[in-house]
Design a protein around this motif. Sequence first.
Motif, PDB file in Angstrom:
ATOM      1  N   PHE A  53      14.012  22.008 -41.942  1.00  9.59           N
ATOM      2  CA  PHE A  53      13.595  20.814 -41.214  1.00  9.59           C
ATOM      3  C   PHE A  53      14.179  19.561 -41.866  1.00  9.59           C
ATOM      4  N   TRP A  55      16.936  19.444 -43.355  1.00  9.65           N
ATOM      5  CA  TRP A  55      18.341  19.384 -42.946  1.00  9.65           C
ATOM      6  C   TRP A  55      18.499  18.724 -41.583  1.00  9.65           C
ATOM      7  N   MET A  56      17.552  19.005 -40.703  1.00  7.39           N
ATOM      8  CA  MET A  56      17.596  18.396 -39.374  1.00  7.39           C
ATOM      9  C   MET A  56      17.427  16.877 -39.494  1.00  7.39           C
ATOM     10  N   SER A  59      20.515  15.322 -41.126  1.00  9.95           N
ATOM     11  CA  SER A  59      21.669  15.301 -40.230  1.00  9.95           C
ATOM     12  C   SER A  59      21.517  14.249 -39.143  1.00  9.95           C
ATOM     13  N   GLY A  67      28.735  14.208 -38.149  1.00  3.47           N
ATOM     14  CA  GLY A  67      27.732  15.152 -37.670  1.00  3.47           C
ATOM     15  C   GLY A  67      27.645  16.436 -38.461  1.00  3.47           C
ATOM     16  N   ILE A 262      17.667  18.487 -24.396  1.00  2.41           N
ATOM     17  CA  ILE A 262      18.317  18.650 -25.706  1.00  2.41           C
ATOM     18  C   ILE A 262      19.363  19.749 -25.650  1.00  2.41           C
ATOM     19  N   SER A 263      19.015  20.849 -24.972  1.00  2.00           N
ATOM     20  CA  SER A 263      19.944  21.977 -24.944  1.00  2.00           C
ATOM     21  C   SER A 263      21.200  21.639 -24.153  1.00  2.00           C
ATOM     22  N   THR A 273      30.366  19.376 -30.341  1.00  2.00           N
ATOM     23  CA  THR A 273      28.921  19.370 -30.179  1.00  2.00           C
ATOM     24  C   THR A 273      28.372  18.162 -30.929  1.00  2.00           C
ATOM     25  N   TYR A 275      26.198  17.059 -32.915  1.00  2.00           N
ATOM     26  CA  TYR A 275      25.077  17.542 -33.726  1.00  2.00           C
ATOM     27  C   TYR A 275      24.130  16.427 -34.129  1.00  2.00           C
ATOM     28  N   ILE A 278      21.894  15.528 -31.322  1.00  2.00           N
ATOM     29  CA  ILE A 278      20.957  16.617 -31.027  1.00  2.00           C
ATOM     30  C   ILE A 278      19.847  16.656 -32.073  1.00  2.00           C
ATOM     31  N   MET A 279      20.242  16.509 -33.347  1.00  2.00           N
ATOM     32  CA  MET A 279      19.237  16.548 -34.409  1.00  2.00           C
ATOM     33  C   MET A 279      18.274  15.365 -34.284  1.00  2.00           C
ATOM     34  N   GLY A 282      15.950  16.204 -31.642  1.00  2.00           N
ATOM     35  CA  GLY A 282      15.022  17.214 -32.149  1.00  2.00           C
ATOM     36  C   GLY A 282      13.922  16.587 -32.981  1.00  2.00           C
ATOM     37  N   VAL A 285      11.460  14.856 -30.717  1.00  2.00           N
ATOM     38  CA  VAL A 285      10.573  15.772 -30.000  1.00  2.00           C
ATOM     39  C   VAL A 285       9.551  16.399 -30.943  1.00  2.00           C
ATOM     40  N   THR A 286       9.953  16.620 -32.187  1.00  2.00           N
ATOM     41  CA  THR A 286       9.105  17.380 -33.102  1.00  2.00           C
ATOM     42  C   THR A 286       8.053  16.532 -33.807  1.00  2.00           C
TER      43      THR A 286
ATOM     44  N   VAL B 160      14.671  23.709 -30.274  1.00  2.00           N
ATOM     45  CA  VAL B 160      15.114  22.740 -31.281  1.00  2.00           C
ATOM     46  C   VAL B 160      15.468  23.456 -32.574  1.00  2.00           C
ATOM     47  N   LEU B 163      18.853  25.008 -32.268  1.00  2.00           N
ATOM     48  CA  LEU B 163      19.970  24.075 -32.439  1.00  2.00           C
ATOM     49  C   LEU B 163      20.101  23.643 -33.898  1.00  2.00           C
ATOM     50  N   MET B 164      18.949  23.539 -34.573  1.00  2.00           N
ATOM     51  CA  MET B 164      18.949  23.202 -35.997  1.00  2.00           C
ATOM     52  C   MET B 164      19.687  24.272 -36.805  1.00  2.00           C
TER      53      MET B 164
END
Lengths: 310, 359
Positions: A53, A55-56, A59, A67, A262-263, A273, A275, A278-279, A282, A285-286, B160, B163-164
């Motif tokens: 997490f 890392w997400m 990033s 990215g 997101i996908s 991509t 990244y 996207i991260m 993510g 959302v999280t 998610v 993708l991570m």
Amino acid sequence: MSTTSAPAETTPLTNQAEIDALAHPKRSPKYLVGLIASYVGMALIVLYCIIPFYWMVVSSLRQPSEGQSTEFIPSPISVENFKAVFSPQNNFGRSLINSLIVAGTTTILTLLFGIIAAYALARLRFTGKGAVLWIIMACSMFPLIILIPPLLKMFSSTEPFTWFPYWVNTYQAVILPSLSFGLPLAVWNLTAFFKQLPNELEQAAMVDGCTPGVAFRKVILPLAAPGVFTTAIIVFIGAWNEFLVALTFLQAPEKQTATVAISKFTGTSGFDTPYGTIMAAGVIVTVPLLIAVLLFQRRIVAGLTAGGVK
Amino acid sequence: MATATAEARNVPAVTADGHKHKKNALSDGQGRLAWMLLAPTLLVIIAVAGIPVLMSIRESFFQTNAGVDPNTGLIQGGETFVGLKNFTDIFRGANPVEGTWGSMDRFWNAFLNTTMITIVCVLLETVLGVIMALIMAKAFRGRGVVRAGILVPWAIPTIVSALMWKLIFDSSGVMNRILGREILWLADTGASFWAIVIADVWKTAPFIGLLTLAGLQTIPAEVYEAAKVDGASTWQQFQRITLPMVRPTLVVAVLFRTLDTLRMFDLPYGMIGPGKYHVETLSIFAYQEATQSRYGPAAAYAIILFIYVLLIAFLFVRLLGADVIGDSAPPKTKKKRRGKDDQAQTAEVPALEAMGGAH
């Protein structure tokens, strides 16, 4: 169940000094090793859970051009990715609202039906209860994919279902299948919570002249509030995280939920991509879920200890 | 009590008097009320689950017409009844693909992928989860922090986290940097299988740990003290006390994890992508077929998966005595027979908690 650990912690307080005196000589090196080992073990568990997490998050805080960088600390720290998430082409703000609508409606419907059903299962004696429990159980077991072929055909009004309204890209196309996993979950969870409340509560209320309905509303429901709240969070997270049904039925960008959006991120910059974006999405959302989960953690403890007569 | 009885005659009463009594005046009227309260839920379940499943079964006997009608020259619509063809087609091997397990029909490849991912993931998750629970049970302080940390993987949406991990497993990503190697995790290779396993174990092992911890905490400390007095070693205590007493909780948790892993979709779809045969699960295969308007085969594969899931659930309940519905079931003699270590109460909460992790 919840009480088993409580006495063990509270009773020693009565003669703490004595216990200390007795316990102290036993603190051998072996005890210390055990203590250190348990702390090391706990640290390892936390690291195991957090590092990916982390890392997400890291990033998402890089500059968009970096990215795929593998530096453990982003330098310089940049919020460009978070800005990019909300660029108009991604429709991400809209998708968050969509997610909120879908997950919120699912949760509310689930609780409306689930509370009364759970009350019946927890409190009333009737023949066929076992069968009902098995039906609800089976409903939570079956793979969601089995709903997809017939519903996709139906909601897109293809051949034998030409009479059916075109439901692709509508909220109800996702909310209804979501009930199939939300409802069993809620009924199960709430039944357990209602069972923890002692029967004497309603009996006392009814002796005082309440009708069963009033006793339920005024006595049981307030006491079960932590349980209802916990259930609501679990169902909401489940519906918020749902992907397969939303991916199938929500194809238009302005109707997509956050997980689907997101996908399908293409980002602002060309073919790679994106990244970083996207991260960042993510993380967005999280984080609300994580906050909710930390609260939910307290709630469940409260729900277990709230017992009135117990 | 007199008031309650009077009410019971007039209105179907909710006096909820005890599970211990046999039929009596208090509970006789409850049946109708109970069914009234259950009716909305049951109707919704029939509408959103029962009917679609039946429709899926019907669908699996049909195939959508494709191509041009030779007589009219128009594009054909509608569907044709094909009997069991959608099911028997999986034995024809008409669509061989190259996956982890060699060249075989796409269905069997997906079936094997699903099975192997489930076996490997659930085994690793259970072992890791139990170890985590044991560590947490030993802890004196800081359990709250660990519990919060453990819920992080659970709360992250699967897509998610997919993708991570995709970023982590990128060919120039951090995993290869740490390993100092150039593994093509995401390129639909044998390594992709393990990438999926690692990502899934990361997400769900802590959850098994949390459930197992709940089970561990119901074991009274006196049992361990007695064992110590009798001179039992730590390993003996684990083997003879911890495992048997935590077993009901663990079996239910493992059952739910197994069922959940069997229907895995988000993780391989998001991480490796659709149509990647090294990690294609039955759910992904059926989804792919359905979105290409091949509803018949899609429904057939979904039904096979459903039967597979039911079979596994049945085996768990029969062979391992998974007490999935807790103590709520009416006491059946069959159930009582193996209820020797009956921990109805402890098994019930994990059942619902495990469902919480299911989606």
